[in-house]
Design an enzyme around this catalytic site. Structure first.
Site, PDB file in Angstrom:
ATOM      1  N   THR A  41       0.854  -1.137   0.007  1.00 27.86           N
ATOM      2  CA  THR A  41      -0.137  -0.024  -0.055  1.00 27.86           C
ATOM      3  C   THR A  41       0.752   1.381   0.039  1.00 27.86           C
ATOM      4  O   THR A  41       1.871   1.341   0.695  1.00 27.86           O
ATOM      5  CB  THR A  41      -0.862  -0.165   1.224  1.00 27.86           C
ATOM      6  OG1 THR A  41      -1.935  -0.965   1.121  1.00 27.86           O
ATOM      7  CG2 THR A  41      -1.623   1.255   1.186  1.00 27.86           C
TER       8      THR A  41
ATOM      9  N   HIS B 126      -6.604 -11.261  -1.251  1.00 30.79           N
ATOM     10  CA  HIS B 126      -6.157 -10.801  -0.092  1.00 30.79           C
ATOM     11  C   HIS B 126      -7.258 -11.444   1.239  1.00 30.79           C
ATOM     12  O   HIS B 126      -8.184 -10.894   1.392  1.00 30.79           O
ATOM     13  CB  HIS B 126      -6.219  -9.251  -0.003  1.00 30.79           C
ATOM     14  CG  HIS B 126      -5.354  -8.671   1.227  1.00 30.79           C
ATOM     15  ND1 HIS B 126      -4.969  -9.299   2.214  1.00 30.79           N
ATOM     16  CD2 HIS B 126      -4.877  -7.389   1.309  1.00 30.79           C
ATOM     17  CE1 HIS B 126      -4.175  -8.343   3.136  1.00 30.79           C
ATOM     18  NE2 HIS B 126      -4.137  -7.364   2.459  1.00 30.79           N
TER      19      HIS B 126
ATOM     20  N   ASN C 153      -3.997 -10.286   7.209  1.00 27.75           N
ATOM     21  CA  ASN C 153      -3.919  -8.615   7.729  1.00 27.75           C
ATOM     22  C   ASN C 153      -5.170  -8.543   8.434  1.00 27.75           C
ATOM     23  O   ASN C 153      -5.183  -7.174   8.473  1.00 27.75           O
ATOM     24  CB  ASN C 153      -3.199  -7.902   6.645  1.00 27.75           C
ATOM     25  CG  ASN C 153      -1.753  -8.518   6.354  1.00 27.75           C
ATOM     26  OD1 ASN C 153      -1.314  -9.399   6.982  1.00 27.75           O
ATOM     27  ND2 ASN C 153      -1.162  -7.618   5.464  1.00 27.75           N
TER      28      ASN C 153
ATOM     29  N   TYR D 242      -7.976  -8.281   7.191  1.00 29.41           N
ATOM     30  CA  TYR D 242      -9.103  -7.499   6.444  1.00 29.41           C
ATOM     31  C   TYR D 242     -10.476  -8.638   6.293  1.00 29.41           C
ATOM     32  O   TYR D 242     -10.443  -9.594   6.917  1.00 29.41           O
ATOM     33  CB  TYR D 242      -8.622  -6.931   5.054  1.00 29.41           C
ATOM     34  CG  TYR D 242      -7.757  -6.286   5.382  1.00 29.41           C
ATOM     35  CD1 TYR D 242      -7.937  -4.828   5.913  1.00 29.41           C
ATOM     36  CD2 TYR D 242      -6.166  -6.585   4.922  1.00 29.41           C
ATOM     37  CE1 TYR D 242      -7.129  -3.777   6.158  1.00 29.41           C
ATOM     38  CE2 TYR D 242      -5.247  -5.394   5.147  1.00 29.41           C
ATOM     39  CZ  TYR D 242      -5.594  -4.254   5.886  1.00 29.41           C
ATOM     40  OH  TYR D 242      -4.441  -3.201   6.083  1.00 29.41           O
TER      41      TYR D 242
ATOM     42  N   ASN E  95      -4.057  -5.398  12.977  1.00 29.60           N
ATOM     43  CA  ASN E  95      -5.307  -4.993  12.831  1.00 29.60           C
ATOM     44  C   ASN E  95      -6.306  -5.672  13.842  1.00 29.60           C
ATOM     45  O   ASN E  95      -7.548  -6.011  13.469  1.00 29.60           O
ATOM     46  CB  ASN E  95      -5.867  -5.314  11.201  1.00 29.60           C
ATOM     47  CG  ASN E  95      -5.519  -4.166  10.533  1.00 29.60           C
ATOM     48  OD1 ASN E  95      -5.407  -2.891  10.970  1.00 29.60           O
ATOM     49  ND2 ASN E  95      -5.080  -4.416   9.267  1.00 29.60           N
TER      50      ASN E  95
HETATM   51  C1  8OZ Z   1      -0.273  -1.067   5.433  1.00 30.33           C
HETATM   52  C2  8OZ Z   1      -0.830   0.201   5.505  1.00 30.33           C
HETATM   53  C3  8OZ Z   1      -2.360   0.011   4.821  1.00 30.33           C
HETATM   54  C4  8OZ Z   1      -2.694  -1.140   4.209  1.00 30.33           C
HETATM   55  C5  8OZ Z   1      -2.252  -4.787   4.359  1.00 30.33           C
HETATM   56  C6  8OZ Z   1      -3.074  -3.446   2.679  1.00 30.33           C
HETATM   57  O1  8OZ Z   1      -1.530  -4.725   5.469  1.00 30.33           O
HETATM   58  C7  8OZ Z   1      -2.393  -3.404   3.851  1.00 30.33           C
HETATM   59  C8  8OZ Z   1      -1.869  -2.169   4.410  1.00 30.33           C
HETATM   60  C9  8OZ Z   1      -0.829  -2.158   4.816  1.00 30.33           C
HETATM   61  O2  8OZ Z   1      -2.311  -5.721   3.885  1.00 30.33           O
END
Ligand code: 8OZ
Length: 362
Positions: free
Chosen positions: A26, A175, A178, A180, A235
């Site tokens: 990112t 993805h 992380n 999400y 996260n």
């Molecule tokens: C760092 C900052 C913002 C997003 C990820 C898409 O961790 C990210 C991300 C990483 O996969």
């Protein structure tokens, strides 16, 4: 002969000249409307000597955004912008997959259509902040998706994959890492559902499997990779039994004829913490091409490939600072140091202006 980073490899339908992967990164440098533009094309093309480039995480639907200036792949303008990128990478001799992304609850109402609550498997507010037009703000309280809405979210990933191919990408990476949306369904700290998408491991994997199957039906399974992060607590995500969960994930993905499994082998929130998951066993459970990522350097990468612990290695920060990383590792020349002040947002500075070795072709 023993294998190393410079040994060619077949990935899906592609013959790759080396085993370097540029990790998805990112950079928050899309133009208005979250549209990629010429500067992004130059950045990726500069790094095209990697065996495979993976794009930065890219929201498949407007609701999938959680950070400022991340690109999407849902509007016509975004597809046209990505075409500049894929054309430039192909002209430079490279191959590039698009990373399909939905942040789920890692978002803020400012990014959401009509300032609605972000969507998630369960209405549990994650601890953390994101950067919006108004600076750093707490992540918003999400709402739980209704069972009947989930097929529509899966369809969003499928349409994203279709658009990625229309934009000239060579494949897509789902993805599922992380913290999400897919990871939120997988892990029991974020998924407290009582329908067929929650509870047992089998149920918590259902959303991931539906997304992967929908995307594979669209573009061909051999052009689909999946990224996971079994030990990650970044996260505000975790699971009470990561070994059982991710062994089941790798096994479920092993039956699907995918291009690869891409694994972050540690906890980005606590990098020196011993990991709980055995990655050699995880690779064996998957059985296909395995991309490892987590602070690898040349020596660790070559050792992992030679020992059969990984087939390819994804490098993040080294590729930010060294467009010609492949050449630098080949010649054992010093690396440029990455500047973390220019990782996110801004212009060409810290993005396309890192120097390459002079007099040596990339
Ligand atoms: C760092 C900052 C913002 C997003 C990820 C898409 O961790 C990210 C991300 C990483 O996969």
């Amino acid at each position: 002969m023993s294998k190393d980073l410079f040994t060619p490899i077949e990935l899906g339908p592609y013959h790759l000249p080396n085993r370097f992967v540029m990790a998805p990164l990112t950079r928050s440098r899309a133009s208005d409307g979250n549209v990629p533009y010429a500067l992004n094309a130059l950045y990726y093309a500069q790094r095209a000597s990697a065996g495979l480039l993976i794009s930065e995480a890219t929201q498949v639907v407007p609701e999938g955004q959680g950070y400022i200036a991340t690109p999407g792949v849902h509007s016509d303008a975004q597809v046209a912008g990505w075409k500049l990128v894929t054309d430039a990478v192909h002209a430079a001799g490279g191959r590039i997959f698009l990373q399909l992304w939905h942040v789920g609850r890692i978002s803020h109402t400012d990014f959401q259509p009509d300032h609605a609550a972000p969507v998630a498997p369960s209405a549990i507010q994650p601890k953390g902040k994101t950067f919006t037009g108004s600076g750093f703000v707490d992540l918003s309280m999400p709402r739980a998706l209704e069972t009947g809405e989930i097929a529509g979210v899966v369809a969003g990933y499928r349409t994203g994959a279709k658009h990625a191919i229309a934009a000239g990408f060579d494949g897509v990476e789902v993805h599922a890492a992380n913290g999400y949306l897919i990871d939120q369904f997988l892990r029991d700290k974020a998924n407290r559902r009582s329908d067929q998408y929650g509870g047992s491991i089998e149920n918590r994997m259902r959303f991931m499997n539906e997304v992967v199957d929908a995307v594979a039906a669209e573009v061909g399974a051999d052009k689909v990779g999946v990224r996971i992060s079994p030990d990650n607590t970044f996260n505000d995500i975790d699971d009470t039994d990561p070994v059982a969960l991710f062994t089941a994930v790798a096994t479920a993905l092993s039956h699907r004829g995918l291009a690869y499994l891409h694994v972050i082998e540690g906890d980005m929130a606590a990098p020196s913490k011993p990991h709980r998951v055995d990655y050699v066993a995880l690779k064996a459970a998957f059985g296909g091409l395995y991309i490892a990522n987590f602070g690898y350097d040349k020596k660790r990468a070559n050792d992992a490939i030679a020992a059969g612990r990984a087939d390819m290695i994804a490098f993040g920060k080294p590729f930010i600072a060294n467009p010609d990383l492949v050449t630098r590792y080949l010649l054992d020349t010093p690396l440029n140091a990455p500047d973390d002040k220019t990782f996110y947002g801004g212009d060409s500075h810290g993005y396309t202006d890192y120097p390459v070795l002079s007099g040596v072709p990339a």
